[in-house]
Design a protein around this motif. Sequence first.
Motif, PDB file in Angstrom:
ATOM      1  N   GLY A  52       0.794  -1.228   0.000  1.00 31.97           N
ATOM      2  CA  GLY A  52       0.000   0.000   0.000  1.00 31.97           C
ATOM      3  C   GLY A  52       0.823   1.272   0.000  1.00 31.97           C
ATOM      4  O   GLY A  52       0.337   2.333   0.401  1.00 31.97           O
ATOM      5  N   ARG A 113      -5.330  -2.889  -6.296  1.00 31.13           N
ATOM      6  CA  ARG A 113      -5.124  -1.870  -7.328  1.00 31.13           C
ATOM      7  C   ARG A 113      -6.293  -1.907  -8.287  1.00 31.13           C
ATOM      8  O   ARG A 113      -6.792  -2.985  -8.615  1.00 31.13           O
ATOM      9  CB  ARG A 113      -3.850  -2.164  -8.123  1.00 31.13           C
ATOM     10  CG  ARG A 113      -2.597  -1.595  -7.553  1.00 31.13           C
ATOM     11  CD  ARG A 113      -1.445  -1.784  -8.542  1.00 31.13           C
ATOM     12  NE  ARG A 113      -1.595  -0.921  -9.705  1.00 31.13           N
ATOM     13  CZ  ARG A 113      -0.827  -1.013 -10.801  1.00 31.13           C
ATOM     14  NH1 ARG A 113       0.133  -1.926 -10.884  1.00 31.13           N
ATOM     15  NH2 ARG A 113      -1.016  -0.196 -11.813  1.00 31.13           N
ATOM     16  N   ALA A 201       4.823  -6.596  -6.235  1.00 30.07           N
ATOM     17  CA  ALA A 201       3.364  -6.792  -6.254  1.00 30.07           C
ATOM     18  C   ALA A 201       2.799  -6.508  -7.632  1.00 30.07           C
ATOM     19  O   ALA A 201       1.789  -7.080  -8.030  1.00 30.07           O
ATOM     20  CB  ALA A 201       2.698  -5.889  -5.213  1.00 30.07           C
TER      21      ALA A 201
HETATM   22  S1  SF4 Z   1       1.563  -2.271  -6.014  1.00 32.11           S
HETATM   23 FE1  SF4 Z   1       3.694  -1.999  -5.329  1.00 32.11          FE
HETATM   24  S2  SF4 Z   1       4.034   0.214  -5.574  1.00 32.11           S
HETATM   25 FE2  SF4 Z   1       1.812  -0.085  -5.628  1.00 32.11          FE
HETATM   26  S3  SF4 Z   1       1.176   0.230  -3.516  1.00 32.11           S
HETATM   27 FE3  SF4 Z   1       1.514  -1.976  -3.781  1.00 32.11          FE
HETATM   28  S4  SF4 Z   1       3.621  -2.316  -3.107  1.00 32.11           S
HETATM   29 FE4  SF4 Z   1       3.410  -0.108  -3.419  1.00 32.11          FE
END
Ligand code: SF4
Length: 321
Positions: A52, A113, A201
């Motif tokens: 996050g 996401r 991630a």
């Molecule tokens: S996808 Fe990667 S960059 Fe985006 S919030 Fe999660 S850990 Fe952080």
Amino acid sequence: MAVSRRQFLKLAAGAGLCAGAGLSPQVARARPPVPRLPEAVGILYDATLCIGCKACMSACKEFNGLPPEHTDPRAIWDDPLDLSAKTVNIVKLYTHGTGLAKDREQDGYSYIRRFCMHCVDPACTSACPVGALHKDPRTGVVKYNPDVCIGCRYCQIACPYNIPKFQWDSPFPRIVKCQMCDHLQARGSYPACCRFCPTGASLFGEVRELLKEARRRLALKEGEPTWFPLRRVDSGSHTFRSAPAYLPHIYGEKDGGGAQVLMLANVPFTKLGLPVLGEDSIASHSETVYHALYKGMLLPYLVLSGLVYLVYRHTSKKDLP
Ligand code: SF4
Ligand code: SF4
Ligand code: SF4
């Protein structure tokens, strides 16, 4: 379950089209599925690796020329609550109960996401009447051409993920959505969100390699020591850690006819805000209905009948001869 105005409009439009065509949604046969392109590229997002940090959001804005936005005027940082014409990638948070345990549905939390899924058979390209949205014939990335867009926003209504946004405050508005950093890919680079994700991630690569990697993760036993590629599936850089628990579902492998963005999580995807879609794409059904409507000029007949009815309803008796 509450039905939003947007969901209502989608349902009403679908039901109206099916009813008009003399079809029920159940009997409308989909055209054959569209296969994945062999060189399709995509992103594997693994919510269990996401911390996050939102580095992907900042990088997305920086490399795509998008401004920060303040949902709360007192905020001193970029704080969008959802996707918008200024935000094409967002990290959201699911919480339940005490919210203490990462990647747990009960008393836990999970990041997720949200950005364009780059569908294998996109509803947006199918709905666009002028071809302003199209799928790259090699990479499968769904791209937007503002020069031909007429601003009808059919793509917004069609997208099952509610992704395309419209620049309401611009005199020359465009549709805005993730284009998988195609400008960076054209220079031999790859999406900024994956380049700057510190944990792996978000991982870029060919979809067939990403699918292999996703299946490898699902085959791991929870707690087993393992490695996770960083940035690109073929980068050769890895992090090492114990395997998290996963739900046995690669979201986007088949959902909605498949997507080039794949997701793994240990909280049900519906709880993370992703829609439940069948294995047929929406486009395969809607095109079947459109073709049925146009067969025998049924649609113009229905439109004309509707117009005649409306004129009749709104004409007072004294206007009649
Ligand atoms: S996808 Fe990667 S960059 Fe985006 S919030 Fe999660 S850990 Fe952080
Ligand atoms: S997620 Fe929506 S905008 Fe993106 S390709 Fe699929 S239908 Fe189009
Ligand atoms: S691929 Fe590019 S445009 Fe799409 S979310 Fe990632 S950084 Fe943003």
